[in-house]
Design an enzyme around this catalytic site. Structure first.
Site, short mmCIF file in Angstrom:
data_model
loop_
_atom_site.label_atom_id
_atom_site.label_comp_id
_atom_site.label_asym_id
_atom_site.label_seq_id
_atom_site.Cartn_x
_atom_site.Cartn_y
_atom_site.Cartn_z
CE LYS A 99 37.84 41.19 34.95
NZ LYS A 99 37.02 42.18 35.27
CE1 TYR A 117 38.30 37.72 35.96
CE2 TYR A 117 40.47 37.66 36.91
CZ TYR A 117 39.23 38.25 36.78
OH TYR A 117 38.68 38.97 37.62
CG ASP A 131 23.49 37.66 29.06
OD1 ASP A 131 24.86 38.07 29.21
OD2 ASP A 131 23.48 36.54 28.19
N1 LIG Z 1 36.95 39.20 43.51
C1 LIG Z 1 38.16 39.40 43.15
O1 LIG Z 1 39.08 39.27 43.87
C2 LIG Z 1 38.45 40.38 42.14
C3 LIG Z 1 39.71 40.64 41.96
C4 LIG Z 1 39.79 41.48 40.92
C5 LIG Z 1 38.93 42.04 39.92
N2 LIG Z 1 37.41 41.54 40.50
C6 LIG Z 1 36.57 41.78 39.54
O2 LIG Z 1 35.28 42.59 39.95
C7 LIG Z 1 34.16 42.45 39.39
C8 LIG Z 1 33.36 41.98 40.57
O3 LIG Z 1 33.48 40.70 40.76
P1 LIG Z 1 32.98 40.00 42.26
O4 LIG Z 1 34.17 39.39 42.80
O5 LIG Z 1 32.19 40.77 42.69
O6 LIG Z 1 32.51 38.66 41.49
P2 LIG Z 1 30.92 37.99 41.56
O7 LIG Z 1 30.85 36.72 40.84
O8 LIG Z 1 30.60 38.02 43.15
O9 LIG Z 1 30.08 39.36 40.81
C9 LIG Z 1 30.00 39.20 39.40
C10 LIG Z 1 28.82 39.61 39.08
O10 LIG Z 1 28.67 39.66 37.65
C11 LIG Z 1 27.47 39.03 37.07
N3 LIG Z 1 27.55 38.54 35.92
C12 LIG Z 1 28.46 37.44 35.09
N4 LIG Z 1 28.04 37.28 33.94
C13 LIG Z 1 26.97 38.43 33.63
C14 LIG Z 1 26.48 38.50 32.58
N5 LIG Z 1 26.62 37.85 31.32
N6 LIG Z 1 25.44 39.57 32.53
C15 LIG Z 1 25.17 40.44 33.55
N7 LIG Z 1 25.69 40.16 34.82
C16 LIG Z 1 26.89 39.07 34.68
C17 LIG Z 1 27.47 37.71 38.10
O11 LIG Z 1 26.06 37.33 38.25
C18 LIG Z 1 27.68 38.32 39.46
O12 LIG Z 1 26.71 38.91 40.19
C19 LIG Z 1 34.61 41.61 38.15
O13 LIG Z 1 34.68 42.29 37.01
C20 LIG Z 1 35.73 40.91 38.80
O14 LIG Z 1 36.67 40.49 37.67
C21 LIG Z 1 37.36 40.63 41.36
#
Ligand SMILES: NC(=O)c1ccc[n+]([C@@H]2O[C@H](COP(=O)([O-])OP(=O)(O)OC[C@H]3O[C@@H](n4cnc5c(N)ncnc54)[C@H](O)[C@@H]3O)[C@@H](O)[C@H]2O)c1
Length: 288
Positions: A196, A192, A88
């Site tokens: 960011k 959020y 975590d």
């Molecule tokens: N999906 C999108 O459209 C998008 C766009 C821009 C940026 N992002 C960024 O990309 C990154 C990955 O996002 P994603 O879309 O793969 O989402 P996702 O929810 O599939 O992956 C995020 C991961 O972070 C883990 N996580 C959350 N809280 C945690 C904690 N306290 N400790 C450890 N792990 C933790 C979750 O379990 C998950 O596996 C993030 O930083 C997100 O903000 C995503």
């Protein structure tokens, strides 16, 4: 042909390293937080393809089974290691313990005096929540800050402590979002977006503080990507997909693999003079 970054190969006409040498992660280890699924496990796969041993860390007890199997098979074919650790990022003590256990394992796996030092960390773990700002509960707002900002800081600090201990330096890649620069049309996600924007500034400060220790810190700010995070937004509000697609001049949402090149560029020596910067990869969303 991927070579170890240590094997400086000259082009024959000058003393510059070749492009595949610069992008190679062979002989190095890397950690990816949020590595259980989505963008994180895809970037872990990119580092494996570039030759690194990779440790995926996530709060989930297990990584996504199908993706993990594929990653293990890829690693076995390329003769590198992949490992999973539950962690975590908001728990500084646990994060430090996991980094220490990885450091021990790296020492243990050393062969013929060659240690695959931790040279890259991708801080990808984060969470998302859609709530109108007028109704946002302060506890929820603070929880979002705790995970996305404090958790990212804890990850970067653990990475930098490890990299300064071994003295070879390394590269930290923070995953931000275009949402750190603009408000998202049709999505009420003030907390959020604030997180960011915060990690983009954190990146710049850490880059300046840690450059003397040969630690580079950069961020990638993606546009919308098809992952579990996006799917949960779309489940609650399916018409958002059209809005997301029409929000950029390419009229589409990204696939996770479209960030692999940027991640390996920033993690490797290919970006040796790049620090404190943000790569906005959004299909032109913010240009429109
Ligand atoms: N999906 C999108 O459209 C998008 C766009 C821009 C940026 N992002 C960024 O990309 C990154 C990955 O996002 P994603 O879309 O793969 O989402 P996702 O929810 O599939 O992956 C995020 C991961 O972070 C883990 N996580 C959350 N809280 C945690 C904690 N306290 N400790 C450890 N792990 C933790 C979750 O379990 C998950 O596996 C993030 O930083 C997100 O903000 C995503």
């Amino acid at each position: 042909m991927l070579r170890t970054p240590q094997e400086v190969v000259t082009s024959g006409i000058s003393n510059e390293p070749e492009i595949f040498t610069l992008f190679s992660m062979r002989g190095r280890s890397a950690i990816v937080t949020g590595g259980a699924r989505g963008l994180g496990i895809t970037l872990a796969s990119a580092l494996v393809e570039a030759g690194a041993d990779v440790y995926c860390c996530d709060i989930l007890p297990e990584p996504s089974p199908e993706e993990w199997k594929a990653l293990q098979n890829k690693a076995a074919n390329l003769k590198v290691r992949v490992q999973y650790r539950q962690m975590d990022i908001t728990n500084a003590e646990q994060t430090a313990d996991v980094f220490a256990s990885i450091e021990e394992e790296i020492q243990h796996n050393a062969s013929e005096g060659k240690i695959k030092l931790l040279r890259a960390v991708i801080a990808c773990a984060a969470t998302q929540q859609e709530v109108p700002a007028i109704d946002y509960l302060v506890e929820d707002f603070e929880r979002m800050m705790r995970i996305n900002v404090t958790g990212t800081f804890i990850t970067c600090q653990a990475a930098a402590r490890n990299m300064s201990r071994h003295g070879k330096g390394g590269s930290i890649v923070v995953i931000g979002s275009m949402s750190g620069r603009v408000a998202n049309r049709g999505i009420a996600c003030s907390a959020y977006n604030a997180t960011k924007a915060a990690v983009n500034q954190l990146t710049r400060n850490l880059a300046c503080e840690w450059a003397a220790d040969k630690i580079r810190v950069n961020s990638i700010s993606p546009g919308y990507i098809h992952t579990a995070m996006l799917n949960s937004l779309l489940k609650a509000n399916p018409q958002l997909l059209g809005l997301m697609q029409s929000g950029n001049p390419m009229h589409r949402v990204a696939k996770p693999h479209e960030f692999k090149g940027a991640a390996v560029f920033l993690a490797s020596d290919a970006s040796s003079f790049t620090t404190g910067t943000d790569l906005l990869i959004d299909g032109g969303h913010c240009a429109w």
